[in-house]
Design a protein around this motif. Structure first.
Motif, PDB file in Angstrom:
ATOM      1  N   GLU A   1      84.036  27.763  26.805  1.00 57.62           N
ATOM      2  CA  GLU A   1      83.174  28.853  27.275  1.00 57.62           C
ATOM      3  C   GLU A   1      83.982  30.082  27.673  1.00 57.62           C
ATOM      4  O   GLU A   1      83.739  30.710  28.708  1.00 57.62           O
ATOM      5  N   VAL A   2      84.971  30.422  26.877  1.00 59.54           N
ATOM      6  CA  VAL A   2      85.766  31.622  27.114  1.00 59.54           C
ATOM      7  C   VAL A   2      85.377  32.661  26.077  1.00 59.54           C
ATOM      8  O   VAL A   2      85.308  32.354  24.889  1.00 59.54           O
ATOM      9  N   SER A   3      85.110  33.870  26.530  1.00 57.44           N
ATOM     10  CA  SER A   3      84.771  34.931  25.574  1.00 57.44           C
ATOM     11  C   SER A   3      85.990  35.260  24.734  1.00 57.44           C
ATOM     12  O   SER A   3      87.136  35.109  25.170  1.00 57.44           O
ATOM     13  N   LEU A   4      85.748  35.735  23.527  1.00 55.42           N
ATOM     14  CA  LEU A   4      86.852  36.062  22.624  1.00 55.42           C
ATOM     15  C   LEU A   4      87.719  37.172  23.204  1.00 55.42           C
ATOM     16  O   LEU A   4      88.945  37.147  23.060  1.00 55.42           O
ATOM     17  N   GLU A   5      87.092  38.143  23.880  1.00 56.05           N
ATOM     18  CA  GLU A   5      87.866  39.244  24.475  1.00 56.05           C
ATOM     19  C   GLU A   5      88.809  38.723  25.549  1.00 56.05           C
ATOM     20  O   GLU A   5      89.992  39.090  25.591  1.00 56.05           O
ATOM     21  N   ASP A   6      88.294  37.859  26.405  1.00 59.22           N
ATOM     22  CA  ASP A   6      89.115  37.294  27.475  1.00 59.22           C
ATOM     23  C   ASP A   6      90.213  36.411  26.904  1.00 59.22           C
ATOM     24  O   ASP A   6      91.344  36.397  27.391  1.00 59.22           O
ATOM     25  N   MET A   7      89.879  35.676  25.857  1.00 61.20           N
ATOM     26  CA  MET A   7      90.855  34.807  25.215  1.00 61.20           C
ATOM     27  C   MET A   7      92.023  35.600  24.643  1.00 61.20           C
ATOM     28  O   MET A   7      93.192  35.266  24.846  1.00 61.20           O
ATOM     29  N   LEU A   8      91.723  36.673  23.935  1.00 62.44           N
ATOM     30  CA  LEU A   8      92.771  37.478  23.317  1.00 62.44           C
ATOM     31  C   LEU A   8      93.587  38.229  24.355  1.00 62.44           C
ATOM     32  O   LEU A   8      94.792  38.434  24.194  1.00 62.44           O
ATOM     33  N   ASP A   9      92.926  38.613  25.454  1.00 64.49           N
ATOM     34  CA  ASP A   9      93.631  39.333  26.508  1.00 64.49           C
ATOM     35  C   ASP A   9      94.643  38.428  27.197  1.00 64.49           C
ATOM     36  O   ASP A   9      95.784  38.818  27.440  1.00 64.49           O
ATOM     37  N   ARG A  10      94.248  37.200  27.496  1.00 62.37           N
ATOM     38  CA  ARG A  10      95.172  36.277  28.151  1.00 62.37           C
ATOM     39  C   ARG A  10      96.256  35.795  27.203  1.00 62.37           C
ATOM     40  O   ARG A  10      97.340  35.415  27.622  1.00 62.37           O
ATOM     41  N   GLY A  11      95.929  35.777  25.916  1.00 66.46           N
ATOM     42  CA  GLY A  11      96.928  35.358  24.944  1.00 66.46           C
ATOM     43  C   GLY A  11      97.898  36.453  24.579  1.00 66.46           C
ATOM     44  O   GLY A  11      98.871  36.212  23.862  1.00 66.46           O
ATOM     45  N   LYS A  12      97.650  37.700  25.063  1.00 61.66           N
ATOM     46  CA  LYS A  12      98.525  38.849  24.809  1.00 61.66           C
ATOM     47  C   LYS A  12      98.682  39.110  23.312  1.00 61.66           C
ATOM     48  O   LYS A  12      99.789  39.268  22.798  1.00 61.66           O
ATOM     49  N   TYR A  13      97.542  39.160  22.599  1.00 58.00           N
ATOM     50  CA  TYR A  13      97.591  39.414  21.172  1.00 58.00           C
ATOM     51  C   TYR A  13      97.341  40.891  20.894  1.00 58.00           C
ATOM     52  O   TYR A  13      96.474  41.518  21.497  1.00 58.00           O
ATOM     53  N   LYS A  14      98.091  41.425  19.942  1.00 55.44           N
ATOM     54  CA  LYS A  14      97.922  42.816  19.535  1.00 55.44           C
ATOM     55  C   LYS A  14      96.910  42.883  18.392  1.00 55.44           C
ATOM     56  O   LYS A  14      96.493  41.865  17.845  1.00 55.44           O
ATOM     57  N   SER A  15      96.554  44.107  18.004  1.00 55.93           N
ATOM     58  CA  SER A  15      95.497  44.283  17.005  1.00 55.93           C
ATOM     59  C   SER A  15      95.857  43.616  15.681  1.00 55.93           C
ATOM     60  O   SER A  15      95.011  42.966  15.052  1.00 55.93           O
ATOM     61  N   MET A  16      97.093  43.730  15.232  1.00 57.58           N
ATOM     62  CA  MET A  16      97.483  43.104  13.965  1.00 57.58           C
ATOM     63  C   MET A  16      97.504  41.584  14.101  1.00 57.58           C
ATOM     64  O   MET A  16      97.127  40.865  13.171  1.00 57.58           O
ATOM     65  N   GLN A  17      97.887  41.100  15.248  1.00 54.95           N
ATOM     66  CA  GLN A  17      97.900  39.661  15.462  1.00 54.95           C
ATOM     67  C   GLN A  17      96.479  39.103  15.527  1.00 54.95           C
ATOM     68  O   GLN A  17      96.243  37.966  15.142  1.00 54.95           O
ATOM     69  N   ILE A  18      95.547  39.915  16.007  1.00 58.92           N
ATOM     70  CA  ILE A  18      94.155  39.476  16.064  1.00 58.92           C
ATOM     71  C   ILE A  18      93.626  39.226  14.662  1.00 58.92           C
ATOM     72  O   ILE A  18      92.947  38.232  14.401  1.00 58.92           O
ATOM     73  N   LYS A  19      93.943  40.128  13.715  1.00 57.23           N
ATOM     74  CA  LYS A  19      93.520  39.931  12.327  1.00 57.23           C
ATOM     75  C   LYS A  19      94.133  38.661  11.757  1.00 57.23           C
ATOM     76  O   LYS A  19      93.492  37.909  11.037  1.00 57.23           O
TER      77      LYS A  19
END
Length: 421
Positions: free
Chosen positions: A297-315
């Motif tokens: 139950e973690v939002s994708l935004e919160d997940m990516l923020d805690r994982g410290k992912y950049k825009s290219m890494q998100i893709k």
């Protein structure tokens, strides 16, 4: 060709039928609180009519209970219906109101438990049944303290009833799941009826022994002795409860048993049997204290923020999980405490939850082999693709029910996939 519309015969309850569309005025918070998850698809068509009639039935029943309570108190000497002054009658009514008020305050606990935590009991009935006894024991302590502080009878008795009502709210649904586990021949009614026989027999024996204890001068005339006797019997009661729950052998896979099965498969390429796995399952331990820690139950935004992912890494991450119905990342803000976040896509099933658990344990057991987080995630998905079918096959051979996994997908945080342009 002719289209005939057959109108069912009118019955006495049809005027209570409320189309689901008419419930659109009801706020979602209230719907989630008073109706089962997934309503109306998860219940039969007659569910709402039945509950609407049950409500006034229970209201009238409790009105009768209140009036009878007043009569009982007057029968034991708290005022009477005749031959008393107005002050005595008022005192009797006040005593009855206080007695019923403690029941009403206690009922708030059951109201809250049923509305807020109703979807938890199917997953881990053993844990919640044991917690019910611990909470009920705490409620009995308040009752035990009323002779010491008689002027605080109402608050103490109300707190006791509140705790015991919460315990009952946990106990009843949990035990219904356990009863359903016993009824393998579709004989739930028979199993429930025979359970009543066992319970009533135990109640009669317990009442007899309790009366015998109260008739003992050392207990009836000494409050410390009474309290010590209660504490000893209560500890014995909790020990028996734990032992009785420990012998239950569920063939369904909840999150605790999934962790045991998956960890064994990742490490040894085998899965324990039903008896062994149930013995290994910790009844008391909460999910949040199990390692590795998995947060759903973690939002994708919160997940990516805690994982410290950049825009290219998100893709890159989106492409990595294109064949899965979930996203899983490792919390890089806590390198010493292995923790993963899982967010599910729309259409995810219980099998998706099991796949995410398998990937988590593979990462947990093989975390240090590379410094590149994407290499680790990619390799874990490769291992998942090749080894997960073997896990399912071994589960089936061991007798586990893989068709009804008790692994719920959180719907509130589901991610909708857009078709590629």
């Amino acid at each position: 060709m002719f289209l005939e519309e057959h109108v069912p015969a009118t019955t006495g309850s049809q005027h209570l039928e409320i189309p689901v569309t008419e419930l659109s005025w009801l706020p979602k918070v209230i719907k989630d609180f008073v109706l089962p998850a997934g309503f109306p698809d998860t219940v039969t068509d007659d569910y709402l009519d039945y509950m609407l009639l049950q409500f006034p039935t229970n209201v009238t029943g409790w009105i009768c209970h209140t009036l009878v309570t007043s009569s009982l108190l007057k029968a034991v000497g708290v005022g009477s219906f005749s031959g008393t002054s107005a002050a005595a009658s008022a005192a009797a009514s006040a005593a009855a109101i206080r007695w019923v008020s403690k029941d009403g305050i206690g009922a708030v606990g059951r109201f809250f438990i049923g509305g807020r935590f109703g979807n938890l009991f199917d997953d881990d009935p053993k844990q919640w049944r044991l917690y019910a006894d611990f909470i009920g024991s705490a409620g009995s302590i308040f009752d035990l303290c009323t002779p010491l502080y008689p002027s605080y009878f109402l608050p103490l008795a109300s707190l006791g009833n509140l705790a015991k009502a919460v315990a009952r709210g946990l106990k009843d649904p949990s035990f219904r799941v356990i009863q359903n586990h016993f009824a393998i021949a579709g004989n739930l009614g028979d199993v429930a009826a025979k359970e009543e026989v066992w319970e009533v027999a135990a109640e009669l024996v317990g009442l007899a022994l309790g009366i015998l204890a109260l008739d003992t001068p050392g207990i009836s005339k000494s409050y410390p002795t009474l309290a010590l006797t209660w504490l000893s019997v209560r500890i014995l009661h909790l020990w028996f409860r734990y032992q009785s729950l420990s012998v239950l052998q569920f063939n369904t896979i909840n999150l605790k048993r999934a962790r045991i099965l998956v960890n064994s498969h990742v490490l040894h390429c085998t899965v324990p049997g039903i008896d062994e796995c149930n013995r290994m399952e910790s009844i008391l331990l909460w999910q949040r204290f199990l390692r590795p820690r998995i947060i759903f139950e973690v939002s994708l935004e919160d997940m990516l923020d805690r994982g410290k992912y950049k825009s290219m890494q998100i893709k890159q991450l989106l492409n990595l999980y294109k064949e899965e119905k979930y996203f899983l990342v490792v919390n890089q803000q806590k390198p010493r405490d292995f923790e993963v976040f899982v967010s599910f896509k729309e259409g995810a099933t219980s099998l998706s939850v099991l796949r995410s658990v398998w990937q988590t344990y593979w990462l947990y057991q093989n975390w240090g082999w590379s410094d590149n987080i994407f290499d680790r995630l990619e390799q874990s998905l490769v291992e998942l693709k090749h080894r997960f079918p073997d896990l399912l096959q071994q589960l089936i051979e061991a007798g586990w029910d893989t068709n009804n996994l008790s692994l719920k997908v959180p719907k509130e945080m589901s991610i909708e996939e857009l078709p590629a342009l």
